[in-house]
Design an enzyme around this catalytic site. Structure first.
Site, mmCIF file in Angstrom:
data_model
loop_
_atom_site.group_PDB
_atom_site.id
_atom_site.type_symbol
_atom_site.label_atom_id
_atom_site.label_comp_id
_atom_site.label_asym_id
_atom_site.label_seq_id
_atom_site.Cartn_x
_atom_site.Cartn_y
_atom_site.Cartn_z
ATOM 1 N N HIS A 1 -3.619 -5.761 1.033
ATOM 2 C CA HIS A 1 -3.330 -6.176 2.404
ATOM 3 C C HIS A 1 -3.832 -7.600 2.650
ATOM 4 C CE1 HIS A 1 -2.385 -2.048 3.721
ATOM 5 N NE2 HIS A 1 -3.440 -1.661 3.025
ATOM 6 N N CYS B 1 0.839 -1.200 0.000
ATOM 7 C CA CYS B 1 0.000 0.000 0.000
ATOM 8 C C CYS B 1 0.877 1.255 0.000
ATOM 9 C CB CYS B 1 -0.976 -0.027 1.174
ATOM 10 S SG CYS B 1 -2.391 1.071 0.949
#
Length: 492
Positions: free
Chosen positions: A431, A334
């Protein structure tokens, strides 16, 4: 049984409220009740994606798992995601609502009470029991006006409260008795009982103190809960615990992760930390990344440009570049993926203060922040191995560049992430990937042969939740706790 609710509040932050709620949810589920968690207002950069594209605190996602449920936005209707020391993004019913300074949020939070009560009402219409978690402490009387997280919610919804005190930090008698002393009498009347959490040693030594607290408060004591080892095997919500996570040493590979100032979703590390052959180290500010590290992981952050500057201020950029130049592996997830690229641009301040700056230049990519967030669960395949993966995305950036031609993942809507030509620098927005046992094993084997194990992460989380519930059943009066739950009594 009609719909009932009960609330756990604490004498302070980090007294164990989140895990108490998770354990009690698992107990209620095992007793055949339909049960849901609820936290009116949470402050955390650790977020989970819901199926409808919303986000909630990861602690509520764990509590939902304890209930046998998928994450829902109603479990955490107001989520504050700090972007700086004084501003936070405000998420309402799973969607970004505003970015506010602390003083502005305090002035406007009472207006969010309707959103909180709306979510709570939907849950009580669907479940036998709702177990509510407070935030911080009701003793913070300077925050009482307009409160929606503790007594402001409890009184508005007519939900009885159990107060939890953390004996491990000391002064628990004063913390519990002092709470009654400083809060309004009407607030104190909402508290039905108390419990002691995180006790170490012989609990019989504290039995007289339980009677003293009962006498001074008029509240019933529900038990003395010991320090339960199962808690350490469950995801932590607050980054404050990262400094307490020590390296085991002796693993076949070492993985290091810098503790960014706005680090987010650091529970991506939990499956790796549980691997017997992995020595995992969170590197605190002011310390260099060890030179014998095999992999450096840059986790997510709530403000990528601000944490890129923070990373440079610690000198970690030099450590990471030297590591890469000598053949070390680097993974960015991310915000960490964005930092690995050549350039970071946030023209409208979508992810923090507006601006632009160079990244680490380890991937041939550039990132532009956008106002529209991508929040979704995802499934797909690892581009290198073809193994099935699942996880979630929560980000505001669009990343493009030549290294994207070598994707990290293949998702149903196209390639995702980027990999350097030599395969040693990897980046992804997704994630939760390491919770997939086969993917994690293959990734570790790619770092060093023999580094993987037969560890089953999902099963270990379930076992830890059960062990947590067992510990609570053994040391607190769970039957009395559940009997204290009452039908919500709306008071407006």
């Amino acid at each position: 049984m009609g719909p009932r609710a009960i609330m756990i509040q604490g004498t302070g932050s980090d007294v164990g409220k989140s895990l108490l709620v998770a354990g009690l949810c698992r107990i209620a589920r095992r007793q055949g009740l339909t049960v849901a968690p609820f936290k009116p207002q949470n402050m955390s950069n650790n977020a989970a994606a819901t199926a409808d594209g919303g986000e909630i605190g990861r602690a509520q996602a764990l509590q939902a798992r304890a209930c046998g449920l998928d994450p829902e936005t109603d479990f955490n209707p107001v989520l504050l995601k700090p972007q700086s020391d004084r501003t936070s993004q405000v998420i309402v019913h799973g969607r970004p609502s505003a970015t506010l300074a602390a003083a502005d949020y305090m002035a406007r939070r009472e207006g969010l009470r309707s959103a909180v009560l709306e979510s709570f009402g939907r849950l009580t219409s669907r479940f036998d029991l709702v177990i509510v978690e407070g935030a911080g402490s009701p003793a913070e009387i300077n925050l009482r006006g307009g409160d929606i997280a503790n007594m402001g919610f409890a009184r508005a919804a007519g939900v009885p409260v159990v107060l939890a005190g953390d004996i491990d930090r000391g002064g628990v008698i004063a913390a519990i008795v002092g709470t009654k002393t400083v809060i309004e009498a009407e607030d104190a009347a909402m508290i039905r009982a108390f419990l002691i959490n995180k006790f170490r040693g012989d609990p019989s030594l504290f039995t007289p103190a339980m009677a003293d607290i009962e006498r001074m408060t008029g509240w019933a004591g529900l038990g003395i809960v010991p320090w339960l080892s199962a808690a350490a095997r469950l995801p932590a919500e607050d980054a404050v615990v990262l400094g307490q996570m020590k390296s085991r040493g002796g693993g076949k590979i070492r993985i290091a992760a810098p503790m960014l100032s706005r680090i987010a979703n650091f529970d991506d590390a939990d499956p790796l930390r549980n691997e017997p052959n992995v020595d995992f180290l969170f590197v605190p500010p002011g310390q260099a990344i060890p030179r014998d590290t095999d992999v450096i992981i840059l986790f997510g952050t709530k403000s990528t440009l601000a944490d890129m500057a923070f990373l440079r201020a610690q000198g970690w950029d030099h450590d990471i570049l030297a590591h890469a130049r000598t053949g070390g592996r680097v993974l960015g997830i991310c915000g960490g993926y964005q930092m690995l690229g050549q350039w970071l641009c946030d023209p409208e301040g979508a992810d923090g203060p507006a601006g632009e700056m160079p990244g680490l230049g380890l991937l041939q990519t550039d990132t532009t922040m956008q106002g529209e967030k991508t929040v979704r669960p995802v499934t797909g395949q690892c581009a290198r191995t073809g193994l099935a993966v699942s996880g979630y995305e929560i980000h505001a950036g669009l990343t493009r560049g030549p290294d994207g031609a070598r994707p990290f993942l293949q998702l149903p809507d196209g390639p995702e992430g980027a990999v350097s030509p030599d395969g040693r620098i990897e980046g992804t927005y997704v994630h939760g990937l390491f919770a997939e046992d086969r993917f994690r094993s293959a990734w570790l084997e790619g770092v060093r042969a023999g580094a993987s194990s037969e560890a089953a992460y999902g099963a270990s989380v379930e076992a830890a939740l059960d062990a947590l519930a067992d510990g609570l059943e053994a040391h607190m009066d769970v039957a009395r706790f559940l009997a204290l739950a009452e039908p919500p009594g709306w008071r407006g």
